[in-house]
Design a protein around this motif. Structure first.
Motif, mmCIF file in Angstrom:
data_model
loop_
_atom_site.group_PDB
_atom_site.id
_atom_site.type_symbol
_atom_site.label_atom_id
_atom_site.label_comp_id
_atom_site.label_asym_id
_atom_site.label_seq_id
_atom_site.Cartn_x
_atom_site.Cartn_y
_atom_site.Cartn_z
ATOM 1 N N UNK A 54 0.825 -1.206 0.000
ATOM 2 C CA UNK A 54 0.000 0.000 0.000
ATOM 3 C C UNK A 54 0.857 1.253 0.000
ATOM 4 N N UNK A 55 1.905 1.260 0.806
ATOM 5 C CA UNK A 55 2.766 2.432 0.923
ATOM 6 C C UNK A 55 3.419 2.781 -0.412
ATOM 7 N N UNK A 56 3.834 1.762 -1.168
ATOM 8 C CA UNK A 56 4.528 1.986 -2.444
ATOM 9 C C UNK A 56 3.589 1.964 -3.640
ATOM 10 N N UNK A 57 2.303 1.747 -3.427
ATOM 11 C CA UNK A 57 1.349 1.727 -4.532
ATOM 12 C C UNK A 57 1.499 0.533 -5.447
ATOM 13 N N UNK A 58 1.770 -0.636 -4.869
ATOM 14 C CA UNK A 58 1.993 -1.850 -5.646
ATOM 15 C C UNK A 58 0.769 -2.757 -5.550
ATOM 16 N N UNK A 59 0.240 -3.167 -6.688
ATOM 17 C CA UNK A 59 -0.920 -4.055 -6.699
ATOM 18 C C UNK A 59 -0.519 -5.434 -6.199
ATOM 19 N N UNK A 60 -1.339 -6.007 -5.335
ATOM 20 C CA UNK A 60 -1.058 -7.333 -4.802
ATOM 21 C C UNK A 60 -2.107 -8.330 -5.265
ATOM 22 N N UNK A 61 -1.724 -9.585 -5.241
ATOM 23 C CA UNK A 61 -2.631 -10.684 -5.541
ATOM 24 C C UNK A 61 -2.360 -11.783 -4.533
ATOM 25 N N UNK A 62 -3.285 -12.723 -4.432
ATOM 26 C CA UNK A 62 -3.087 -13.836 -3.518
ATOM 27 C C UNK A 62 -2.283 -14.945 -4.157
ATOM 28 N N UNK A 63 -1.613 -15.723 -3.335
ATOM 29 C CA UNK A 63 -0.905 -16.908 -3.815
ATOM 30 C C UNK A 63 -1.878 -18.083 -3.911
ATOM 31 N N UNK A 64 -1.467 -19.134 -4.588
ATOM 32 C CA UNK A 64 -2.311 -20.305 -4.798
ATOM 33 C C UNK A 64 -2.098 -21.387 -3.754
ATOM 34 N N UNK A 65 -0.858 -21.553 -3.272
ATOM 35 C CA UNK A 65 -0.545 -22.677 -2.389
ATOM 36 C C UNK A 65 -0.247 -22.263 -0.957
ATOM 37 N N UNK A 66 -0.082 -20.970 -0.707
ATOM 38 C CA UNK A 66 0.262 -20.481 0.620
ATOM 39 C C UNK A 66 -0.561 -19.230 0.927
ATOM 40 N N UNK A 67 -0.710 -18.927 2.221
ATOM 41 C CA UNK A 67 -1.425 -17.729 2.649
ATOM 42 C C UNK A 67 -0.450 -16.573 2.703
ATOM 43 N N UNK A 68 -0.298 -15.920 1.563
ATOM 44 C CA UNK A 68 0.728 -14.889 1.422
ATOM 45 C C UNK A 68 0.379 -14.023 0.220
ATOM 46 N N UNK A 69 0.662 -12.725 0.259
ATOM 47 C CA UNK A 69 0.445 -11.888 -0.923
ATOM 48 C C UNK A 69 1.602 -12.028 -1.903
ATOM 49 N N UNK A 70 1.361 -11.611 -3.136
ATOM 50 C CA UNK A 70 2.421 -11.546 -4.136
ATOM 51 C C UNK A 70 2.241 -10.272 -4.958
ATOM 52 N N UNK A 71 3.308 -9.868 -5.657
ATOM 53 C CA UNK A 71 3.240 -8.703 -6.537
ATOM 54 C C UNK A 71 2.471 -9.122 -7.780
ATOM 55 N N UNK A 72 1.315 -8.512 -8.005
ATOM 56 C CA UNK A 72 0.408 -8.962 -9.056
ATOM 57 C C UNK A 72 1.032 -8.940 -10.443
ATOM 58 N N UNK A 73 1.865 -7.928 -10.729
ATOM 59 C CA UNK A 73 2.419 -7.765 -12.073
ATOM 60 C C UNK A 73 3.848 -8.285 -12.223
ATOM 61 N N UNK A 74 4.350 -8.988 -11.248
ATOM 62 C CA UNK A 74 5.728 -9.497 -11.332
ATOM 63 C C UNK A 74 5.867 -10.479 -12.497
ATOM 64 N N UNK A 75 7.018 -10.496 -13.163
ATOM 65 C CA UNK A 75 7.231 -11.443 -14.267
ATOM 66 C C UNK A 75 7.151 -12.897 -13.815
ATOM 67 N N UNK A 76 7.566 -13.161 -12.586
ATOM 68 C CA UNK A 76 7.499 -14.507 -12.019
ATOM 69 C C UNK A 76 7.454 -14.404 -10.506
ATOM 70 N N UNK A 77 6.798 -15.374 -9.898
ATOM 71 C CA UNK A 77 6.711 -15.440 -8.440
ATOM 72 C C UNK A 77 6.880 -16.893 -8.014
ATOM 73 N N UNK A 78 7.675 -17.104 -6.979
ATOM 74 C CA UNK A 78 7.884 -18.433 -6.414
ATOM 75 C C UNK A 78 7.210 -18.485 -5.046
ATOM 76 N N UNK A 79 6.226 -19.358 -4.903
ATOM 77 C CA UNK A 79 5.555 -19.540 -3.620
ATOM 78 C C UNK A 79 6.331 -20.572 -2.809
ATOM 79 N N UNK A 80 6.728 -20.215 -1.607
ATOM 80 C CA UNK A 80 7.673 -21.043 -0.840
ATOM 81 C C UNK A 80 7.179 -21.373 0.562
ATOM 82 N N UNK A 81 7.544 -22.563 1.006
ATOM 83 C CA UNK A 81 7.369 -22.924 2.405
ATOM 84 C C UNK A 81 8.748 -23.008 3.054
ATOM 85 N N UNK A 82 8.831 -22.557 4.276
ATOM 86 C CA UNK A 82 10.103 -22.527 5.001
ATOM 87 C C UNK A 82 10.626 -23.934 5.251
#
Length: 202
Positions: free
Chosen positions: A110-138
């Motif tokens: 919100x502070x930087x004005x970046x659109x977010x989207x939800x992840x598919x496999x984890x409860x975490x936001x992601x950058x909606x327009x990123x070229x690629x996103x890796x959803x990770x578990x610790x």
């Protein structure tokens, strides 16, 4: 010139980051146990294994409100998940806006004005327009020598790729020019590539 790190280099700025360069940037997104979303760039980041796919990033400083670490690591400790957003050249200013040491209750999306989207496999936001996103578990957090040096390892459970970056069945980084960190306040972007066949490859 030769120097021992424990003694010092005598230069105006530390050359270490300029020597180990370029370094890919992991734009790490997390969600705290309190529900506050966080987004921060880390240039000590890389892929470390293929099967299963795994990545790491290192956090090397601390915030007063996080007891020896930063928001990203603290959130991952609490929730066990995070997303790695790949930074394109076009997002360089937005990425930089998320690099400050903001209070833990501030949502950098919100502070930087970046659109977010939800992840598919984890409860975490992601950058909606990123070229690629890796959803990770610790998988583990390793403490290194030093006051706040922590390395976070995660297993990739889901992969997002932007459609315009897929060309001929390959993920083409020249389509978006990934950002990389050099030393000091310097960055670079990948705008061309070339192929080399390993000995014995056909």
């Amino acid at each position: 010139m030769f120097y021992r790190p424990e003694i010092g280099h005598g230069l105006p700025h530390n050359p270490f980051g300029a020597i180990v360069a370029p370094r890919p940037i992991g734009w790490i997104s997390t969600r705290g146990a309190d529900g506050v979303d966080n987004l921060a760039p880390y240039s000590f980041f890389n892929a470390v294994a293929y099967a299963p796919p795994q990545v790491m990033f290192a956090s090397t400083s601390a915030k007063p409100d996080r007891a020896g670490t930063k928001d990203s690591v603290a959130n991952i400790r609490d929730t066990g998940v995070f997303a790695v957003n790949i930074v394109e050249y076009a997002a360089r200013e937005a990425m930089n806006r998320t690099s400050g040491g903001l209070a833990r209750e501030v949502d950098e999306f919100a502070k930087a004005g970046i659109a977010k989207a939800g992840c598919e496999t984890i409860d975490c936001p992601r950058v909606a327009e990123a070229p690629a996103v890796l959803e990770c578990t610790l998988t583990r957090i390793v403490a290194l020598p030093g006051a706040a040096n922590l390395v976070v390892f995660g297993e990739v459970k889901g992969v997002h790729m932007r459609d315009d970056c897929l060309v001929g069945g390959r993920f083409d980084v020249t389509r978006f020019s990934p950002l990389a960190r050099l030393g000091y306040s310097d960055y670079t972007a990948v705008r061309e590539d070339f192929a080399l066949a390993r000995p014995g490859d056909t």
